[in-house]
Design a protein around this motif. Structure first.
Motif, PDB file in Angstrom:
ATOM      1  N   LEU A   1      23.003   9.272   7.965  1.00  0.00           N
ATOM      2  CA  LEU A   1      22.424  10.276   8.855  1.00  0.00           C
ATOM      3  C   LEU A   1      23.251  10.380  10.128  1.00  0.00           C
TER       4      LEU A   1
ATOM      5  N   LEU B   1       4.920  21.673  -9.562  1.00  0.00           N
ATOM      6  CA  LEU B   1       5.466  21.097  -8.344  1.00  0.00           C
ATOM      7  C   LEU B   1       6.511  22.065  -7.801  1.00  0.00           C
ATOM      8  N   PRO B   2       6.594  22.186  -6.476  1.00  0.00           N
ATOM      9  CA  PRO B   2       7.587  23.116  -5.924  1.00  0.00           C
ATOM     10  C   PRO B   2       9.009  22.617  -6.159  1.00  0.00           C
ATOM     11  N   GLU B   3       9.941  23.544  -6.250  1.00  0.00           N
ATOM     12  CA  GLU B   3      11.355  23.144  -6.390  1.00  0.00           C
ATOM     13  C   GLU B   3      11.901  22.801  -5.016  1.00  0.00           C
ATOM     14  N   ARG B   4      12.875  21.935  -5.010  1.00  0.00           N
ATOM     15  CA  ARG B   4      13.629  21.662  -3.782  1.00  0.00           C
ATOM     16  C   ARG B   4      14.527  22.856  -3.527  1.00  0.00           C
ATOM     17  N   SER B   5      14.685  23.222  -2.251  1.00  0.00           N
ATOM     18  CA  SER B   5      15.635  24.304  -1.976  1.00  0.00           C
ATOM     19  C   SER B   5      17.022  23.748  -2.236  1.00  0.00           C
TER      20      SER B   5
ATOM     21  N   ILE C   1      26.323  12.376   9.435  1.00  0.00           N
ATOM     22  CA  ILE C   1      26.035  13.813   9.329  1.00  0.00           C
ATOM     23  C   ILE C   1      25.859  14.425  10.719  1.00  0.00           C
ATOM     24  N   LEU C   2      25.091  13.760  11.559  1.00  0.00           N
ATOM     25  CA  LEU C   2      24.832  14.298  12.893  1.00  0.00           C
ATOM     26  C   LEU C   2      26.103  14.320  13.731  1.00  0.00           C
TER      27      LEU C   2
ATOM     28  N   ALA D   1      19.565  23.806  -0.694  1.00  0.00           N
ATOM     29  CA  ALA D   1      20.271  23.300   0.479  1.00  0.00           C
ATOM     30  C   ALA D   1      19.829  21.896   0.885  1.00  0.00           C
ATOM     31  N   SER D   2      18.844  21.319   0.155  1.00  0.00           N
ATOM     32  CA  SER D   2      18.339  20.044   0.657  1.00  0.00           C
ATOM     33  C   SER D   2      18.971  18.853  -0.042  1.00  0.00           C
ATOM     34  N   GLU D   3      19.220  17.826   0.738  1.00  0.00           N
ATOM     35  CA  GLU D   3      19.881  16.629   0.210  1.00  0.00           C
ATOM     36  C   GLU D   3      19.070  15.411   0.610  1.00  0.00           C
ATOM     37  N   MET D   4      18.683  14.611  -0.402  1.00  0.00           N
ATOM     38  CA  MET D   4      17.966  13.375  -0.098  1.00  0.00           C
ATOM     39  C   MET D   4      19.005  12.278   0.086  1.00  0.00           C
ATOM     40  N   LEU D   5      18.939  11.586   1.200  1.00  0.00           N
ATOM     41  CA  LEU D   5      19.897  10.507   1.436  1.00  0.00           C
ATOM     42  C   LEU D   5      19.504   9.304   0.576  1.00  0.00           C
TER      43      LEU D   5
ATOM     44  N   LYS E   1      21.096   4.572   4.749  1.00  0.00           N
ATOM     45  CA  LYS E   1      20.638   5.929   5.067  1.00  0.00           C
ATOM     46  C   LYS E   1      20.832   6.219   6.554  1.00  0.00           C
TER      47      LYS E   1
END
Ligand SMILES: Cc1cc2nc3c(=O)[nH]c(=O)nc-3n(C[C@H](O)[C@H](O)[C@H](O)COP(=O)(O)OP(=O)(O)OC[C@H]3O[C@@H](n4cnc5c(N)ncnc54)[C@H](O)[C@@H]3O)c2cc1C
Ligand SMILES: Nc1ncnc2c1ncn2[C@@H]1O[C@H](COP(=O)(O)O)[C@@H](O)[C@H]1O
Lengths: 261, 326
Positions: free
Chosen positions: A247, A226-230, A250-251, A232-236, A243
């Motif tokens: 969001l 399975l690919p790794e998460r970069s 953040i915006l 820089a990514s954040e799952m809310l 959520k």
């Protein structure tokens, strides 16, 4: 015209993909298998061409285990005249070279005027079987076809290839030829009731297994992961409403919502 | 040491950027399995492009000139390249994974009696052998493939191996060769440019993009409502949405659509395959909304929301309304 269309059975991409115990392929238990979406466009294109040239036939071929018959049958439900399965029982990754070799062995005896493939298989994403098959059969080919027109005398096919940035290039191929089609070339039809009934009683013959006499050993899949998460990514996290609040925060911090009022 | 041959791609007589990425990839290969590099450029008018490539990379270039190569056909490329590559007996033939590259590379491999692996995006050693990493299952998994002994033709995914910055100590040598290949069975009839109307996507600061996951055309209303929260925003879509006829092709983002780099890109119901990501990965901030926590779009998104968009977007609009009185 005698038309062959290549249809692959793949695991449904909406399914949750997990790596199987061997580490070399996905865990297949419980997955739903269906026709590769790219191939639905190839089937539709074959039917459109057949119907423009009275007396033409469409054969759908699928290389795979017994369950691949369902995919050949699906093509008949859409309107193909007959289906063929090439036995390919090896579980897991199969080199496109081996698949093309098997389909070529069938096609050589049949002298098709036109062979259609999908742009790529959703599972291995190699986009190779079409152009490999064309070379093995020594016929001209074009991939990424977004439009195709057979000449009135059925001697050539004019293909519009979709290239980078939405531009197109036009190529004439003399028949017999192979064309790998791009989604968007048509709108695949839904099976009609009469074709569904016809497909029910249709026998899908299994080709005699041919010895895959390759000039050389093909490439080997040694691992699937399975690919790794970069980083820089954040799952809310939280409830959907939480959520949404996160969001929004953040915006706002990034002043991306500024000015909306 | 067998050579590594790189096939340059030219566009109206100038080198395509993917050619330089293919050279970077070949150098990375040579670090794992040493071999001299050689570039082959094929076209009707290759001289200037060959000089430019040799100067920028320091690698020797064989320029094959053929008056019939003004237009591309796989048949002509396979014929010309196979006859000039075979005597070099290379270990690898590296081809950019472009609309041309993936069209002729597999057939070229058959002619050379070689293996073929497409869309390679990374390299590593796997059990003492070169391992090629490439995406599978719509980007949900990565394959590690060990190429066969002998020769293998590889296509390199654009964007995966950035071209080298440093100028070489000396330019490579350029050899111009006449090439007489013909393709009697196919004929190139020219190109048409893409339709215009790119302005709205290029100028937008915020792009809200719909994927197949919106489920039905009617749900575009949700996407439009989300976009309406932002000034200077536009609605775009994945290929799947345009193929379904839900959005016009002018709004498609990806390799065969538009390349965009807005301040904010919100991907709604988009799985995140390489072909889509190629068109939006340079957005400053990427937000993804997708029901499947394993969707590859989350690997490149800065913020991920694993929710059903039909439920989440209304909640988000409501939350905005409370703050900004939409
Ligand atoms: C040569 C070539 C060129 C191509 N060029 C392009 C291109 O330029 N641009 C492009 O986009 N594609 C391109 N493609 C197609 C690409 O490979 C993918 O097929 C396409 O991008 C998939 O679109 P999608 O993500 O919308 O759909 P899918 O891959 O089907 O993904 C749908 C996603 O929606 C999610 N979902 C489902 N329901 C919901 C819900 N209720 N709420 C939230 N999420 C949900 C699913 O989990 C899934 O991840 C190209 C393909 C080829 C072969
Ligand atoms: N096992 C198979 N049986 C029939 N057709 C196949 C098979 N594998 C690939 N194809 C065809 O070749 C195309 C490209 O597949 P691939 O090279 O695996 O990406 C598919 O869209 C199909 O049309």
């Amino acid at each position: 015209m005698k038309i062959l269309v290549c249809v692959k059975q793949v695991a449904d991409s909406e399914s949750v993909i997990e790596i199987g115990p061997s580490g070399e392929w996905i865990a297949e238990e419980g997955l739903v298998f269906r026709m590769n979406r790219f191939d639905e466009y190839a089937v539709e294109e074959s039917l459109v061409i057949r119907d423009a040239f009275p007396g033409s036939t469409v054969t759908a071929i699928s290389a795979g285990p017994k369950r691949a018959e369902i995919t050949a049958r699906r093509a008949i439900e859409m309107g193909a005249d007959r289906g063929v399965r090439v036995p390919l029982e090896t579980p897991g990754y199969v080199s496109p070279m081996a698949v093309a070799f098997l389909i070529a062995a069938h096609a050589r005896g049949e002298r098709y005027d036109l062979i259609l493939c999908g742009a790529m298989a959703e599972d291995d994403m190699q986009a190779q079987v079409g152009p490999l098959l064309a070379e093995m059969l020594d016929i001209p080919s074009a991939t990424s076809a977004i439009a195709a027109t057979v000449s009135g005398d059925a001697s050539a096919i004019r293909v519009e290839r979709e290239i980078e940035g939405g531009a197109r290039e036009l190529i004439d191929l003399s028949l017999p030829a192979l064309v790998a089609v791009q989604p968007g070339i048509n709108r695949p039809r839904y099976p009609s009731l009469s074709n569904v009934l016809r497909a029910k009683i249709h026998q899908i013959p299994t080709e005699e297994p041919v010895a895959a006499a390759h000039a050389q050993t093909p490439e080997r899949l040694v691992r699937l992961r399975l690919p790794e998460r970069s980083g820089a990514s954040e799952m809310l996290s939280g409830s959907p409403a939480e959520k949404a609040e996160k969001l929004l925060a953040i915006l706002s911090t990034k002043s991306l919502l500024q000015g909306a009022s | 040491m067998k050579p590594i041959v790189i096939i340059a791609e030219l566009e109206s007589g100038t080198p395509h950027p993917a050619s330089f990425e293919a050279v970077s990839f070949a150098r990375a290969l040579a670090r794992l399995e040493p071999g001299p590099l050689r570039i082959i450029a094929f076209g009707a008018d290759v001289r200037n492009a060959a000089l430019e490539i040799a100067a920028k990379t320091g690698v020797d270039v064989s320029a094959l000139e053929n008056e019939h190569a003004a237009g591309y056909t796989a048949g002509l490329w396979k014929e010309a390249l196979a006859t000039s590559i075979a005597p070099l007996d290379p270990r690898f033939v590296v081809v950019p994974h472009t609309a041309r590259g993936y069209d002729f590379a597999p057939g070229l491999a058959v002619r050379l009696g070689a293996g073929c692996v497409t869309a390679v995006e990374a390299l590593q050693m796997d059990d003492g052998a070169i391992g090629l990493t490439r995406s599978a299952f719509g980007g949900k998994a990565l394959m590690h493939i060990v190429p066969p002994e002998g020769c293998t033709v590889l296509t390199v995914l654009p964007g995966a191996f950035p071209p080298e910055e440093a100028a070489p100590a000396a330019p490579g040598a350029v050899t111009i060769l006449r090439n007489n290949a013909r393709d009697a069975r196919s004929r190139a009839l020219g190109r048409t440019a893409s339709e215009v109307e790119t302005a709205s996507l290029n100028e937008a600061e915020v792009i809200v993009a719909a994927g197949r996951g919106i489920g039905k055309k009617e749900n575009l209303a949700l996407i439009r409502a989300l976009a309406a929260l932002f000034p200077r925003s536009a609605v775009a879509g994945s290929r799947a949405v345009c193929d379904a006829g839900w959005l016009e092709y002018a709004r498609q983002v990806g390799v065969t659509g538009k390349t965009v780099s807005p301040r904010l890109y919100i991907a709604c119901g988009i799985s995140g395959t390489a072909q889509h990501v190629a068109g939006m990965k340079n957005a400053q901030t990427i937000i993804a909304i997708n029901t499947d926590p394993g969707a590859p779009i989350f690997n490149i998104a800065h913020y991920g929301v694993a929710e059903d968009l039909t439920r989440f977007i209304p909640l988000f609009i409501e939350a905005c309304g409370k703050v900004y009185k939409v």
